[in-house]
Design a protein around this motif. Structure first.
Motif, short mmCIF file in Angstrom:
data_model
loop_
_atom_site.label_atom_id
_atom_site.label_comp_id
_atom_site.label_asym_id
_atom_site.label_seq_id
_atom_site.Cartn_x
_atom_site.Cartn_y
_atom_site.Cartn_z
N CYS A 38 14.92 -12.72 11.27
CA CYS A 38 13.83 -12.67 12.26
C CYS A 38 13.44 -11.24 12.59
CB CYS A 38 14.24 -13.41 13.52
SG CYS A 38 14.36 -15.20 13.34
N THR A 39 14.42 -10.34 12.56
CA THR A 39 14.11 -8.93 12.86
C THR A 39 13.37 -8.25 11.73
OG1 THR A 39 16.25 -8.18 12.00
CG2 THR A 39 16.14 -8.77 14.34
N GLN A 40 13.38 -8.84 10.53
CA GLN A 40 12.73 -8.24 9.37
C GLN A 40 11.34 -8.81 9.09
OE1 GLN A 40 14.30 -5.59 7.89
NE2 GLN A 40 15.78 -5.96 9.56
N VAL A 41 10.95 -9.83 9.84
CA VAL A 41 9.65 -10.48 9.59
C VAL A 41 8.53 -9.56 10.04
CG1 VAL A 41 8.18 -12.41 10.22
CG2 VAL A 41 10.59 -12.80 9.75
N ARG A 42 7.53 -9.41 9.20
CA ARG A 42 6.35 -8.61 9.53
C ARG A 42 5.12 -9.48 9.42
NH1 ARG A 42 9.87 -6.22 11.12
NH2 ARG A 42 10.56 -4.07 10.75
N GLU A 43 4.20 -9.29 10.35
CA GLU A 43 2.97 -10.09 10.33
C GLU A 43 2.04 -9.57 9.25
OE1 GLU A 43 -0.60 -11.57 13.32
OE2 GLU A 43 0.91 -10.13 14.01
N GLY A 44 1.37 -10.46 8.59
CA GLY A 44 0.43 -10.09 7.52
C GLY A 44 0.59 -11.01 6.33
N ILE A 45 -0.28 -10.85 5.37
CA ILE A 45 -0.26 -11.70 4.19
C ILE A 45 -0.61 -10.87 2.97
CG2 ILE A 45 -2.68 -12.42 4.48
CD1 ILE A 45 -1.84 -15.15 3.35
N ASP A 46 0.14 -11.08 1.91
CA ASP A 46 -0.13 -10.42 0.64
C ASP A 46 -0.91 -11.40 -0.22
OD1 ASP A 46 -0.21 -8.99 -1.66
OD2 ASP A 46 1.95 -8.66 -1.84
N LEU A 47 -2.14 -11.01 -0.55
CA LEU A 47 -3.01 -11.92 -1.30
C LEU A 47 -2.45 -12.24 -2.69
CD1 LEU A 47 -6.51 -10.48 -0.35
CD2 LEU A 47 -5.33 -12.45 0.61
N ARG A 48 -1.55 -11.42 -3.20
CA ARG A 48 -0.92 -11.73 -4.50
C ARG A 48 -0.15 -13.05 -4.44
NH1 ARG A 48 -0.21 -6.40 -3.45
NH2 ARG A 48 -0.91 -4.85 -4.97
N ASN A 49 0.41 -13.34 -3.27
CA ASN A 49 1.23 -14.55 -3.13
C ASN A 49 0.40 -15.83 -3.13
OD1 ASN A 49 3.49 -12.90 -2.92
ND2 ASN A 49 3.31 -12.76 -0.69
N LEU A 50 -0.91 -15.71 -3.02
CA LEU A 50 -1.77 -16.88 -3.00
C LEU A 50 -2.25 -17.28 -4.38
CD1 LEU A 50 -3.98 -16.05 0.12
CD2 LEU A 50 -1.88 -17.39 0.00
N ALA A 51 -1.93 -16.48 -5.41
CA ALA A 51 -2.41 -16.74 -6.77
C ALA A 51 -1.25 -17.08 -7.68
CB ALA A 51 -3.17 -15.52 -7.30
N TYR B 15 -5.37 -13.47 -13.22
CA TYR B 15 -5.95 -12.13 -13.31
C TYR B 15 -6.01 -11.44 -11.95
CZ TYR B 15 -10.19 -14.12 -11.27
OH TYR B 15 -11.08 -14.73 -10.44
N VAL B 16 -5.83 -12.23 -10.87
CA VAL B 16 -5.91 -11.65 -9.53
C VAL B 16 -4.76 -10.66 -9.29
CG1 VAL B 16 -5.76 -12.22 -7.07
CG2 VAL B 16 -7.12 -13.64 -8.61
N ILE B 17 -3.59 -10.93 -9.87
CA ILE B 17 -2.42 -10.08 -9.64
C ILE B 17 -2.67 -8.65 -10.13
CG2 ILE B 17 0.04 -9.82 -10.02
CD1 ILE B 17 -0.71 -12.24 -8.33
N PRO B 18 -3.03 -8.44 -11.41
CA PRO B 18 -3.30 -7.04 -11.83
C PRO B 18 -4.50 -6.42 -11.13
CG PRO B 18 -3.87 -8.60 -13.57
CD PRO B 18 -3.10 -9.37 -12.54
N TYR B 19 -5.46 -7.24 -10.71
CA TYR B 19 -6.62 -6.70 -9.99
C TYR B 19 -6.17 -6.04 -8.69
CZ TYR B 19 -10.63 -6.64 -6.86
OH TYR B 19 -11.57 -6.26 -5.95
N TYR B 20 -5.35 -6.75 -7.91
CA TYR B 20 -4.88 -6.17 -6.65
C TYR B 20 -3.92 -5.01 -6.89
CZ TYR B 20 -7.08 -9.78 -3.81
OH TYR B 20 -8.00 -10.58 -3.18
N ASP B 21 -3.15 -5.06 -7.99
CA ASP B 21 -2.28 -3.92 -8.30
C ASP B 21 -3.10 -2.67 -8.58
OD1 ASP B 21 -0.05 -5.48 -7.99
OD2 ASP B 21 0.13 -6.00 -10.12
N ASP B 22 -4.15 -2.82 -9.40
CA ASP B 22 -5.01 -1.66 -9.70
C ASP B 22 -5.78 -1.20 -8.46
OD1 ASP B 22 -4.14 -1.79 -12.29
OD2 ASP B 22 -5.87 -2.93 -13.02
N ASP B 23 -6.21 -2.14 -7.64
CA ASP B 23 -6.94 -1.78 -6.43
C ASP B 23 -6.07 -0.93 -5.50
OD1 ASP B 23 -9.38 -2.23 -4.68
OD2 ASP B 23 -7.80 -3.03 -3.39
#
Length: 291
Positions: free
Chosen positions: A227-240, A245-253
């Motif tokens: 619980c102390t390590q949880v951070r708010e936010g979302i990584d769009l890579r985890n939705l694909a 192709y979304v994964i390398p796109y966000y990596d390059d971005d």
């Protein structure tokens, strides 16, 4: 069950129907109140079905135990005993689920807020229908069994007739036994025997108790640390998908463009006298201020 009298197919179906009624009631109430319906809300019925079926099994198990304890009791007494055993468990699970989802309505994300409102309200309706509608179905099913009526046609079944004169298919479908012998009363369920004679004594062993306490302590410590390590936010890579192709796109971005930030554009929507030098200087000053 193979017995055409003790078969509980309709009982299980009504348990699923109870969850469906809860979903319809909650969705109708929320839409009537003007709560926006978002795509994520479409996942709520699966959660309600899981909890509703779980409550259904608890109610059926409590009814079966009550029927064995008080075989000659009235229907009111059996139903009271069932609620005394099952209502506490069902109430606690409902309260925790409703509390969890209603706390989720405090989030700043409108879609998550709508999802929590719809789902939390559905849990409330699921509890109401389990305590009312499904309880009535238990009583009706009990009366059908007491009258030796078929589970599908509800026609009386003559369990004392000579089964040797009938075919095996007829005995299996209409009497519940293909052995051409009168059906015997059912014994205790194998799962109940396992927990009573094997699992219960194993867990109550003093060394197993100590081990379980240590394991729970380790689990609790790991949970607190997590619980102390949880951070708010979302990584769009985890939705694909991993192969998307979304994964390398966000990596390059992130690699090439993250240092510059988002592009900002300013649009002038009114008529401007660009031929006027003062106007042009004003626009240049505005751009500099924005930069």
């Amino acid at each position: 069950r193979l017995s055409c009298i003790r078969n509980n197919i309709w009982l299980a179906s009504c348990g699923v129907l109870s969850s469906g009624l809860a979903v319809l009631s909650s969705f109708g109430l929320m839409l009537f109140c003007g709560v926006p319906f978002v795509v994520t809300v479409a996942n709520a019925p699966f959660l309600i079905l899981g909890v509703g079926v779980d409550d259904m099994f608890i109610m059926i198990a409590s009814w079966e135990q009550s029927s064995k304890k008080k075989q000659n009791s009235s229907v009111k007494s059996l139903l009271a005993e069932t609620y005394a055993e099952a209502a506490l468990s069902v109430t606690i699970t409902t309260l925790t689920d409703v509390l969890a989802f209603f706390i989720g309505t405090w989030t700043a994300f409108p879609s998550v807020r709508s999802f929590c409102l719809y789902t939390g309200t559905a849990f409330v309706f699921c509890y109401v229908y389990t305590m009312t509608f499904f309880g009535a179905v238990l009583v009706l099913n009990h009366k059908r069994e007491q009258g030796n009526r078929h589970w599908l046609t509800c026609m009386p079944v003559d369990v004392g007739q000579d089964q040797a004169e009938n075919s095996c298919l007829y005995n299996a479908c209409c009497i519940g036994s293909c052995s051409r012998q009168p059906s015997q009363p059912e014994g205790e369920h194998p799962m109940s025997v396992f927990f009573k004679k094997h699992y219960g004594p194993f867990v109550t062993n003093k060394w197993i108790k100590v081990l379980l306490v240590l394991l729970y302590g380790a689990y609790l410590g790991g949970s607190i640390y997590g619980c102390t390590q949880v951070r708010e936010g979302i990584d769009l890579r985890n939705l694909a998908n991993d192969a998307s192709y979304v994964i390398p796109y966000y990596d390059d971005d992130d690699k090439y463009f993250s240092t510059y930030g988002p592009r900002v554009m300013v649009v002038v929507t009114e008529s401007v006298d660009y031929w006027n030098e003062l106007v042009r200087l004003g626009i240049e000053s505005c751009v500099q201020n924005l930069e």
